[in-house]
Design a protein around this motif. Sequence first.
Motif, PDB file in Angstrom:
ATOM      1  N   PRO A  26       0.809  -1.232   0.000  1.00 37.38           N
ATOM      2  CA  PRO A  26       0.000   0.000   0.000  1.00 37.38           C
ATOM      3  C   PRO A  26       0.837   1.274   0.000  1.00 37.38           C
ATOM      4  CG  PRO A  26      -0.911  -1.600   1.534  1.00 37.38           C
ATOM      5  CD  PRO A  26       0.411  -2.136   1.095  1.00 37.38           C
ATOM      6  N   VAL A  27       2.001   1.241   0.653  1.00 35.33           N
ATOM      7  CA  VAL A  27       2.875   2.418   0.663  1.00 35.33           C
ATOM      8  C   VAL A  27       3.362   2.717  -0.750  1.00 35.33           C
ATOM      9  CG1 VAL A  27       5.023   3.395   1.564  1.00 35.33           C
ATOM     10  CG2 VAL A  27       3.583   1.979   3.039  1.00 35.33           C
ATOM     11  N   ILE A  28       3.787   1.666  -1.445  1.00 34.41           N
ATOM     12  CA  ILE A  28       4.243   1.841  -2.827  1.00 34.41           C
ATOM     13  C   ILE A  28       3.117   2.403  -3.683  1.00 34.41           C
ATOM     14  CG2 ILE A  28       5.105   0.631  -4.877  1.00 34.41           C
ATOM     15  CD1 ILE A  28       6.431  -1.367  -2.926  1.00 34.41           C
ATOM     16  N   TRP A  29       1.909   1.854  -3.489  1.00 29.74           N
ATOM     17  CA  TRP A  29       0.769   2.300  -4.307  1.00 29.74           C
ATOM     18  C   TRP A  29       0.446   3.767  -4.057  1.00 29.74           C
ATOM     19  CZ3 TRP A  29      -3.807   4.408  -2.682  1.00 29.74           C
ATOM     20  CH2 TRP A  29      -4.723   4.688  -3.704  1.00 29.74           C
ATOM     21  N   VAL A  30       0.432   4.197  -2.790  1.00 28.09           N
ATOM     22  CA  VAL A  30       0.004   5.567  -2.502  1.00 28.09           C
ATOM     23  C   VAL A  30       1.020   6.579  -3.037  1.00 28.09           C
ATOM     24  CG1 VAL A  30       1.024   5.914  -0.179  1.00 28.09           C
ATOM     25  CG2 VAL A  30      -1.163   6.964  -0.754  1.00 28.09           C
ATOM     26  N   PHE A  31       2.302   6.245  -2.998  1.00 29.43           N
ATOM     27  CA  PHE A  31       3.301   7.150  -3.581  1.00 29.43           C
ATOM     28  C   PHE A  31       3.177   7.179  -5.105  1.00 29.43           C
ATOM     29  CE2 PHE A  31       5.478   6.902   0.546  1.00 29.43           C
ATOM     30  CZ  PHE A  31       5.836   8.231   0.696  1.00 29.43           C
ATOM     31  N   TYR A  32       2.912   6.005  -5.688  1.00 29.59           N
ATOM     32  CA  TYR A  32       2.712   5.956  -7.144  1.00 29.59           C
ATOM     33  C   TYR A  32       1.488   6.780  -7.538  1.00 29.59           C
ATOM     34  CZ  TYR A  32       1.354   4.150 -11.703  1.00 29.59           C
ATOM     35  OH  TYR A  32       0.968   4.047 -13.019  1.00 29.59           O
ATOM     36  N   ALA A  33       0.410   6.652  -6.777  1.00 30.16           N
ATOM     37  CA  ALA A  33      -0.806   7.420  -7.066  1.00 30.16           C
ATOM     38  C   ALA A  33      -0.553   8.914  -6.946  1.00 30.16           C
ATOM     39  CB  ALA A  33      -1.930   6.992  -6.120  1.00 30.16           C
ATOM     40  N   GLY A  34       0.253   9.297  -5.975  1.00 30.88           N
ATOM     41  CA  GLY A  34       0.576  10.717  -5.823  1.00 30.88           C
ATOM     42  C   GLY A  34       1.408  11.238  -6.976  1.00 30.88           C
ATOM     43  N   LEU A  35       2.373  10.448  -7.412  1.00 33.26           N
ATOM     44  CA  LEU A  35       3.247  10.866  -8.513  1.00 33.26           C
ATOM     45  C   LEU A  35       2.522  10.934  -9.848  1.00 33.26           C
ATOM     46  CD1 LEU A  35       6.485   8.855  -7.612  1.00 33.26           C
ATOM     47  CD2 LEU A  35       6.210  11.352  -7.556  1.00 33.26           C
ATOM     48  N   THR A  36       1.488  10.123  -9.993  1.00 31.47           N
ATOM     49  CA  THR A  36       0.754  10.076 -11.266  1.00 31.47           C
ATOM     50  C   THR A  36      -0.516  10.922 -11.251  1.00 31.47           C
ATOM     51  OG1 THR A  36      -0.299   8.012 -10.512  1.00 31.47           O
ATOM     52  CG2 THR A  36       1.663   7.812 -11.920  1.00 31.47           C
ATOM     53  N   GLY A  37      -0.664  11.775 -10.248  1.00 30.54           N
ATOM     54  CA  GLY A  37      -1.777  12.713 -10.230  1.00 30.54           C
ATOM     55  C   GLY A  37      -3.127  12.135  -9.883  1.00 30.54           C
ATOM     56  N   GLN A  38      -3.149  11.014  -9.162  1.00 34.43           N
ATOM     57  CA  GLN A  38      -4.424  10.376  -8.828  1.00 34.43           C
ATOM     58  C   GLN A  38      -4.974  10.803  -7.466  1.00 34.43           C
ATOM     59  OE1 GLN A  38      -4.464   6.045  -9.592  1.00 34.43           O
ATOM     60  NE2 GLN A  38      -2.493   6.298 -10.637  1.00 34.43           N
ATOM     61  N   LEU A  39      -4.268  11.691  -6.782  1.00 39.38           N
ATOM     62  CA  LEU A  39      -4.672  12.051  -5.415  1.00 39.38           C
ATOM     63  C   LEU A  39      -5.094  13.503  -5.283  1.00 39.38           C
ATOM     64  CD1 LEU A  39      -1.970  10.099  -3.359  1.00 39.38           C
ATOM     65  CD2 LEU A  39      -4.289   9.387  -3.948  1.00 39.38           C
ATOM     66  N   GLY A  40      -5.521  14.102  -6.362  1.00 43.47           N
ATOM     67  CA  GLY A  40      -6.060  15.454  -6.293  1.00 43.47           C
ATOM     68  C   GLY A  40      -5.007  16.536  -6.373  1.00 43.47           C
ATOM     69  N   VAL A  41      -5.416  17.740  -5.973  1.00 42.03           N
ATOM     70  CA  VAL A  41      -4.562  18.914  -6.162  1.00 42.03           C
ATOM     71  C   VAL A  41      -3.452  19.003  -5.116  1.00 42.03           C
ATOM     72  CG1 VAL A  41      -6.376  20.245  -7.292  1.00 42.03           C
ATOM     73  CG2 VAL A  41      -6.159  20.331  -4.794  1.00 42.03           C
ATOM     74  N   ASP A  42      -3.578  18.303  -3.994  1.00 41.69           N
ATOM     75  CA  ASP A  42      -2.558  18.333  -2.953  1.00 41.69           C
ATOM     76  C   ASP A  42      -2.153  16.899  -2.605  1.00 41.69           C
ATOM     77  OD1 ASP A  42      -0.830  18.921  -0.918  1.00 41.69           O
ATOM     78  OD2 ASP A  42      -2.233  20.176   0.217  1.00 41.69           O
ATOM     79  N   PRO A  43      -1.347  16.258  -3.469  1.00 38.33           N
ATOM     80  CA  PRO A  43      -1.005  14.851  -3.245  1.00 38.33           C
ATOM     81  C   PRO A  43      -0.209  14.611  -1.970  1.00 38.33           C
ATOM     82  CG  PRO A  43       0.309  15.776  -5.033  1.00 38.33           C
ATOM     83  CD  PRO A  43      -0.747  16.788  -4.703  1.00 38.33           C
ATOM     84  N   VAL A  44       0.602  15.581  -1.564  1.00 30.76           N
ATOM     85  CA  VAL A  44       1.401  15.400  -0.351  1.00 30.76           C
ATOM     86  C   VAL A  44       0.494  15.224   0.867  1.00 30.76           C
ATOM     87  CG1 VAL A  44       3.041  16.495   1.222  1.00 30.76           C
ATOM     88  CG2 VAL A  44       3.431  16.599  -1.249  1.00 30.76           C
ATOM     89  N   LYS A  45      -0.501  16.102   1.009  1.00 30.23           N
ATOM     90  CA  LYS A  45      -1.443  15.986   2.123  1.00 30.23           C
ATOM     91  C   LYS A  45      -2.230  14.675   2.044  1.00 30.23           C
ATOM     92  CE  LYS A  45      -1.036  19.599   4.808  1.00 30.23           C
ATOM     93  NZ  LYS A  45      -0.628  19.409   6.224  1.00 30.23           N
ATOM     94  N   ALA A  46      -2.585  14.298   0.811  1.00 27.37           N
ATOM     95  CA  ALA A  46      -3.349  13.061   0.639  1.00 27.37           C
ATOM     96  C   ALA A  46      -2.519  11.847   1.066  1.00 27.37           C
ATOM     97  CB  ALA A  46      -3.790  12.923  -0.810  1.00 27.37           C
ATOM     98  N   ILE A  47      -1.254  11.817   0.666  1.00 29.96           N
ATOM     99  CA  ILE A  47      -0.366  10.719   1.053  1.00 29.96           C
ATOM    100  C   ILE A  47      -0.182  10.703   2.567  1.00 29.96           C
ATOM    101  CG2 ILE A  47       2.004   9.848   0.917  1.00 29.96           C
ATOM    102  CD1 ILE A  47       2.096  10.966  -1.954  1.00 29.96           C
ATOM    103  N   GLU A  48       0.065  11.869   3.130  1.00 28.80           N
ATOM    104  CA  GLU A  48       0.292  11.996   4.570  1.00 28.80           C
ATOM    105  C   GLU A  48      -0.902  11.467   5.364  1.00 28.80           C
ATOM    106  OE1 GLU A  48       0.788  15.745   7.616  1.00 28.80           O
ATOM    107  OE2 GLU A  48       1.595  15.967   5.579  1.00 28.80           O
ATOM    108  N   ARG A  49      -2.099  11.862   4.958  1.00 30.81           N
ATOM    109  CA  ARG A  49      -3.291  11.448   5.699  1.00 30.81           C
ATOM    110  C   ARG A  49      -3.617   9.973   5.482  1.00 30.81           C
ATOM    111  NH1 ARG A  49      -7.440  16.640   5.835  1.00 30.81           N
ATOM    112  NH2 ARG A  49      -5.923  18.080   6.757  1.00 30.81           N
TER     113      ARG A  49
END
Length: 208
Positions: A26-49
């Motif tokens: 899941p950690v790998i997936w969430v970072f991949y999702a953040g890098l590929t723009g799947q987590l909205g306008v603020d991926p850092v906050k999305a990953i953190e939460r």
Amino acid sequence: MQVVQTINSTARKIPNWAVYLLGTLPVIWVFYAGLTGQLGVDPVKAIERQLGSWSLQLLVAGLAITPLRTLFNINLIKLRRAVGVLAFFYVLMHLLVWLVLDIQLLWGEIWKDIVKRPYITVGFAAFVLLLPLVLTSNNFMVRRMGPVVWRNLHKLTYVIVPLGGIHYLWLVKGWQIEPMLYLAGIAMLLAMRVWWAQQKKMTRRVPA
């Protein structure tokens, strides 16, 4: 009954390395999702939460292993250490995302937040208390410390998990239902342990 036996048999067969491997996916997936723009306008906050949410879930899961065995005869004790180590890993990743990607290692801002923001103070305290637990989560340290001292040290879990629940409640600001459910579940699991401990004391006092 058959379901319980199947769960127990499966848990005994799962190697720890497989738990750790699956637990990192899941950690790998969430970072991949953040890098590929799947987590909205603020991926850092999305990953953190998201990492914070998974951290709390793993902490609660570790706390629930003994009640599951006591109440339903579901024996996941073999997996408890792996669950605890994974919980620390997720907490560490949650913290690193905040430190490196969010605050960008601005140490003045970091210490200011730790001191002035209660939810960060509580979360950081939980992380600090986790450190001695993860450092002693191996057979060598159990032998070196002795089982009694080791068990007493690992009772810090009963402080760490509520701190994680409070951190989440204060983070979301306001009385939202999800963090309140987490806290209620944590309180119930801890209350069970207190009740069982009292029952054991009373049983020992009964004359033969």
